[in-house]
Design an enzyme around this catalytic site. Structure first.
Site, mmCIF file in Angstrom:
data_model
loop_
_atom_site.group_PDB
_atom_site.id
_atom_site.type_symbol
_atom_site.label_atom_id
_atom_site.label_comp_id
_atom_site.label_asym_id
_atom_site.label_seq_id
_atom_site.Cartn_x
_atom_site.Cartn_y
_atom_site.Cartn_z
ATOM 1 N N VAL A 78 -36.182 -12.362 2.694
ATOM 2 C CA VAL A 78 -34.800 -12.826 2.861
ATOM 3 C C VAL A 78 -33.849 -11.647 2.734
ATOM 4 O O VAL A 78 -32.774 -11.627 3.326
ATOM 5 C CB VAL A 78 -34.455 -13.958 1.864
ATOM 6 C CG1 VAL A 78 -34.337 -13.448 0.443
ATOM 7 C CG2 VAL A 78 -33.168 -14.659 2.270
ATOM 8 N N GLY A 79 -34.267 -10.626 1.965
ATOM 9 C CA GLY A 79 -33.443 -9.428 1.806
ATOM 10 C C GLY A 79 -33.545 -8.548 3.049
ATOM 11 O O GLY A 79 -34.580 -8.534 3.724
ATOM 12 N N ARG A 158 -28.351 -19.169 -2.205
ATOM 13 C CA ARG A 158 -29.356 -20.233 -2.329
ATOM 14 C C ARG A 158 -30.199 -20.057 -3.581
ATOM 15 O O ARG A 158 -30.463 -20.994 -4.332
ATOM 16 C CB ARG A 158 -30.269 -20.222 -1.099
ATOM 17 C CG ARG A 158 -29.577 -20.676 0.168
ATOM 18 C CD ARG A 158 -30.383 -20.261 1.386
ATOM 19 N NE ARG A 158 -30.297 -18.820 1.556
ATOM 20 C CZ ARG A 158 -29.842 -18.215 2.662
ATOM 21 N NH1 ARG A 158 -29.477 -18.933 3.687
ATOM 22 N NH2 ARG A 158 -29.778 -16.905 2.727
ATOM 23 N N HIS A 288 -42.639 -7.289 -7.993
ATOM 24 C CA HIS A 288 -41.931 -7.843 -6.822
ATOM 25 C C HIS A 288 -42.717 -8.995 -6.180
ATOM 26 O O HIS A 288 -43.152 -8.899 -5.029
ATOM 27 C CB HIS A 288 -41.638 -6.741 -5.782
ATOM 28 C CG HIS A 288 -40.481 -7.092 -4.886
ATOM 29 N ND1 HIS A 288 -39.642 -6.156 -4.331
ATOM 30 C CD2 HIS A 288 -40.022 -8.291 -4.443
ATOM 31 C CE1 HIS A 288 -38.723 -6.754 -3.586
ATOM 32 N NE2 HIS A 288 -38.939 -8.062 -3.640
ATOM 33 N N GLY A 290 -41.459 -12.316 -6.342
ATOM 34 C CA GLY A 290 -40.564 -13.477 -6.334
ATOM 35 C C GLY A 290 -40.955 -14.536 -5.320
ATOM 36 O O GLY A 290 -40.979 -15.728 -5.628
ATOM 37 N N SER A 291 -41.258 -14.125 -4.121
ATOM 38 C CA SER A 291 -41.574 -15.110 -3.070
ATOM 39 C C SER A 291 -43.073 -15.354 -2.937
ATOM 40 O O SER A 291 -43.517 -16.019 -2.001
ATOM 41 C CB SER A 291 -41.018 -14.641 -1.722
ATOM 42 O OG SER A 291 -41.739 -13.509 -1.246
HETATM 43 C C1 GLV Z 1 -37.987 -10.430 -1.347
HETATM 44 O O1 GLV Z 1 -37.586 -9.611 -2.116
HETATM 45 C C2 GLV Z 1 -37.264 -10.839 -0.206
HETATM 46 O O2 GLV Z 1 -36.202 -10.272 0.078
HETATM 47 O O3 GLV Z 1 -37.736 -11.752 0.485
HETATM 48 C C1 GLV Z 2 -30.538 -14.915 -0.734
HETATM 49 O O1 GLV Z 2 -30.342 -14.069 -1.546
HETATM 50 C C2 GLV Z 2 -30.492 -16.313 -1.031
HETATM 51 O O2 GLV Z 2 -29.880 -16.665 -2.052
HETATM 52 O O3 GLV Z 2 -31.093 -17.055 -0.274
#
Ligand code: GLV
Ligand code: GLV
Length: 322
Positions: A78-79, A158, A288, A290-291
């Site tokens: 997402v980044g 989000r 890293h 998170g996802s």
């Molecule tokens: C993870 O860091 C992303 O940006 O999806």
């Molecule tokens: C991105 O940072 C999101 O909040 O989806």
């Protein structure tokens, strides 16, 4: 006519299958490692589509190497701070990303880091493994709970909102947030107040960074900011390492200006194993992830494939960064 597509890493199983079914002239780094820079620059030559990772630097040199046929770059994230968006625009390359589908996974991990940092999880695990755990003790490894506390969210997108909803159910009493602008409706749904950055860091017991890395957020968390935080403050970063001045964080943790930190992102990544942050009992670090749920990552892969297919067929990207 072959459509050359560069994919800088293997995708998860079902998205990899989906990719292979498209009949692209596929250039894909076959090893279980990120694609070396030169291979990336060679590989993108003449490509029409690219699927990249957040660890690939998609800069002017990359676009120059690609040449004039490139239509789309879709990142498995997402980044997008690793992509030069101005250059993409100039070259008329569409940029795809993977919003929404990793929100829950990343918010869960943010909660995990809040808990881990607040409840001395690292020291606890170390004590179990080292034999330092000798007996039950009333004053040992006492941390903090959420009930009645203030949560400060930097970047109420989000992910930030999903974190806020989760922690509200853990008993967080007050929610404040800072970002580019006030978000309509959050007073009603979360009783969340838009504040200045200064007020947020001064008043929050838990400070979580869920923002994009931009010129506005680069190293906003520095020594002076940590110094303003409460002594019991827990700082959690699941955004990007670049939002933190890391030397400032090390110093703040060493001097116990804040209670603890939980980091899923660092500078650099990976963080060298001899880094000071690893030696601190009050700092929990994850690589890293998170996802990193199967559900999120499979869907992210599918979204990247769908973006490339759409672009190469002259259609709107279903998941375009605009
Ligand atoms: C993870 O860091 C992303 O940006 O999806
Ligand atoms: C991105 O940072 C999101 O909040 O989806």
């Amino acid at each position: 006519i072959f459509q050359k597509v560069l994919v800088t890493r293997k995708l998860l199983k079902t998205s990899q299958q989906r990719l292979e079914q498209q009949g692209f002239d596929l250039v894909q780094w076959p090893h279980d490692s990120s694609m070396p820079r030169q291979a990336l620059l060679d590989g993108v030559k003449g490509a029409q589509g690219v699927i990249c990772m957040l660890s690939d630097n998609i800069d002017k040199e990359f676009f120059d190497a690609a040449g004039p046929h490139l239509k789309v770059v879709s990142t498995l994230s997402v980044g997008y701070d690793h992509i030069d968006l101005n250059q993409a625009r100039q070259n008329r390359v569409k940029v795809g990303y993977t919003p929404d589908v990793l929100t829950d996974a990343t918010a869960d991990l943010t909660v995990l880091l809040c808990l881990a940092a607040a409840r001395h999880m690292k020291s606890g695990i170390r004590a179990c493994e080292s034999g330092e755990w000798r007996e039950w003790r009333p004053d040992w490894l006492c941390g903090y709970q959420f009930k009645g506390k203030t949560l400060g969210v930097v970047g109420m997108g989000r992910i930030g909102q999903a974190v806020a909803h989760r922690l509200k159910s853990f008993g967080i009493e007050r929610i404040v947030y800072w970002g580019r602008n006030e978000k309509p409706g959050l007073k009603e749904t979360l009783n969340a107040d838009f504040t200045s950055f200064d007020q947020l860091v001064t008043e929050s017991d838990f400070v979580v960074a869920c923002c994009a890395l931009t010129d506005d957020t680069k190293q906003v968390f520095n020594y002076d900011v940590f110094k303003k935080m409460k002594k019991n403050a827990i700082f959690v970063n699941t955004a990007r390492g670049g939002v933190v001045n890391q030397d400032g964080l090390v110093r703040a943790l060493e001097e116990k200006l804040i209670a603890a930190a939980g980091l899923d992102v660092t500078t650099p990544e990976p963080l060298p194993t001899d880094h000071k942050l690893f030696k601190l009992d009050n700092c929990v670090i994850l690589p890293h992830i998170g996802s990193a749920t199967i559900e999120a990552r499979e869907t992210m892969g599918d979204m990247c494939v769908d973006n490339v297919v759409a672009a190469l067929n002259g259609k709107e990207l279903p998941f375009e960064l605009k």
